[in-house]
Design an enzyme around this catalytic site. Structure first.
Site, PDB file in Angstrom:
ATOM      1  N   LYS A 242      11.131   5.379 -19.407  1.00 47.87           N
ATOM      2  CA  LYS A 242      12.574   5.311 -19.607  1.00 47.87           C
ATOM      3  C   LYS A 242      13.075   6.725 -19.881  1.00 47.87           C
ATOM      4  O   LYS A 242      12.697   7.354 -20.873  1.00 47.87           O
ATOM      5  CB  LYS A 242      12.914   4.391 -20.776  1.00 47.87           C
ATOM      6  CG  LYS A 242      14.409   4.355 -21.063  1.00 47.87           C
ATOM      7  CD  LYS A 242      14.789   3.308 -22.072  1.00 47.87           C
ATOM      8  CE  LYS A 242      16.275   3.364 -22.372  1.00 47.87           C
ATOM      9  NZ  LYS A 242      16.690   2.330 -23.316  1.00 47.87           N
TER      10      LYS A 242
ATOM     11  N   LYS B 221      13.047   3.414 -15.319  1.00 50.18           N
ATOM     12  CA  LYS B 221      14.481   3.325 -15.555  1.00 50.18           C
ATOM     13  C   LYS B 221      15.073   4.704 -15.768  1.00 50.18           C
ATOM     14  O   LYS B 221      14.504   5.447 -16.578  1.00 50.18           O
ATOM     15  CB  LYS B 221      14.699   2.451 -16.802  1.00 50.18           C
ATOM     16  CG  LYS B 221      16.135   2.343 -17.238  1.00 50.18           C
ATOM     17  CD  LYS B 221      16.223   1.644 -18.560  1.00 50.18           C
ATOM     18  CE  LYS B 221      17.678   1.667 -18.982  1.00 50.18           C
ATOM     19  NZ  LYS B 221      17.871   1.265 -20.346  1.00 50.18           N
TER      20      LYS B 221
HETATM   21  C1  PBG Z   1      18.908   0.172 -25.146  1.00 48.25           C
HETATM   22  C2  PBG Z   1      19.179   0.153 -23.699  1.00 48.25           C
HETATM   23  C3  PBG Z   1      19.984   1.007 -22.934  1.00 48.25           C
HETATM   24  C4  PBG Z   1      20.001   0.490 -21.643  1.00 48.25           C
HETATM   25  C5  PBG Z   1      19.168  -0.611 -21.643  1.00 48.25           C
HETATM   26  N1  PBG Z   1      18.659  -0.795 -22.917  1.00 48.25           N
HETATM   27  C6  PBG Z   1      20.832   2.160 -23.320  1.00 48.25           C
HETATM   28  C7  PBG Z   1      20.250   3.388 -23.840  1.00 48.25           C
HETATM   29  O1  PBG Z   1      19.041   3.607 -23.882  1.00 48.25           O
HETATM   30  O2  PBG Z   1      21.076   4.187 -24.283  1.00 48.25           O
HETATM   31  C8  PBG Z   1      20.771   1.039 -20.477  1.00 48.25           C
HETATM   32  C9  PBG Z   1      21.037   0.096 -19.376  1.00 48.25           C
HETATM   33  C10 PBG Z   1      22.056   0.525 -18.392  1.00 48.25           C
HETATM   34  O3  PBG Z   1      22.569   1.659 -18.385  1.00 48.25           O
HETATM   35  O4  PBG Z   1      22.394  -0.338 -17.565  1.00 48.25           O
HETATM   36  N2  PBG Z   1      18.148   1.190 -25.622  1.00 48.25           N
END
Ligand code: PBG
Length: 319
Positions: A190, A243
């Protein structure tokens, strides 16, 4: 070689087509809020809404009837605090959403995102000590959250916090409580991405100070992604995730070439909203661009895709 021979008409093109996206591949994210009768559009994510539990059930009914099989839940609590208790307290919003979906649609596959950022007043994904997210003090809170969702009936738990060692920690907590069949999908690679902007509007989860660079990955790195992925597999992840998706197709491909586990890609909010905005301006054909994106993500090696386009896809609007 004359490549065009196999492109002469749609029949032969579809015979030689290597990648097909179906509803089976798609997971639809849903945002849940407290209250009643609420279906509030998220401004930066057209056609996506915040649902209260009653309208959520109506939405899931529609998704189910459209042939979508999996949803990913995000909670937005009324009350935020320093320790993100809204994620795991008794009667937390996500566990109630899981129960109500499972009561009404037992076959809908329910995935619960596990993170603290939607629930903390500082907007970070973990426990803050001296201005820094303390990794090991965050783990028990994540495990508590995961357990509460497993108890409510979640089929799959998806930790998105990027704390080190959370997969092993959560797996153990689930196993010890008898939830040996609850699937763990790790947001392994991520990235610390600006493509999450619209989501943070939706979930009101932007960090109030600093950024997420001490826990989410540097977009410049790919070898590091493999280390994260391998560590998560070792700790017990059933499925790993990359992601965002589109700007990170090389990472998906690298994961595909170097592992045997199922791979999920998250086609994130910014990827969605850019297409919607371009479409609104009349600059691109949004539906075709959306389908091309999904096909490309799958071609790169993803087995499944979390996408805000899932509902439109299921309606047949993207063909
Ligand atoms: C929570 C989370 C996030 C997303 C999914 N889970 C945001 C972040 O890490 O700030 C982002 C999903 C998206 O942009 O569609 N941590």
């Amino acid at each position: 070689m004359r490549g065009r021979r196999l492109r002469t008409n749609d029949v032969i093109r579809s015979m030689v087509r290597e990648t097909v996206v179906t509803c089976n591949d798609l997971i639809y994210p849903l945002f849940v809020v407290e209250g009643q009768g609420i279906k509030e559009e998220i401004k930066s994510m057209p056609d996506n809404y915040r649902f209260s539990l009653d309208t959520l059930v109506e939405e899931v009914k529609e998704l189910y009837e459209l042939g979508l099989k999996g949803v990913l839940l995000f909670g937005i609590p009324d009350h935020k605090d320093h320790i993100g208790s809204g994620a795991y307290c008794d009667g937390n919003i996500v566990s109630r959403a899981i129960s109500v979906i499972k009561e009404n649609f037992p076959d809908m596959y329910v995935i619960a995102d596990v993170c603290l950022c939607e629930y903390t007043d500082h907007g970070h994904c973990g426990f803050i000590e001296d201005g820094y997210v303390n990794n090991d003090k965050t783990l028990p809170l994540l495990a508590k959250t995961a357990l509460s969702y497993a108890k409510a009936g979640a089929d799959m738990i998806a930790p998105s916090d990027m704390m080190d060692r959370r997969i092993g920690y959560i797996r153990k907590a689930l196993d010890d409580a008898g939830f040996v069949n609850t699937v763990l999908m790790s947001y392994s690679a991520k990235y610390c991405s600006s493509f999450y902007g619209p989501f943070r509007d939706a979930a009101d989860s932007s960090p109030k100070f600093g950024d997420r660079k001490t826990y989410q990955m540097d977009p410049a790195n790919s070898r590091e992604a493999m280390r994260e992925i391998m560590a998560d597999i070792e700790e017990g992840a059933d499925i790993i995730m990359v992601k965002p998706a589109l700007p990170y197709l090389d990472i998906i491909k690298m994961a595909r070439d170097n592992t045997n586990v199922p791979i999920c890609a998250y086609n994130v909010s910014g990827e969605y909203s850019m297409i919607k905005a371009g479409e609104k301006m009349g600059w691109i054909d949004g539906k075709k661009v959306a389908l091309e994106s999904l096909v490309s993500i799958k071609r790169a090696g993803a087995d499944m895709i979390i996408t805000y386009f899932a509902k439109q896809f299921a309606k047949g609007e993207l063909y």
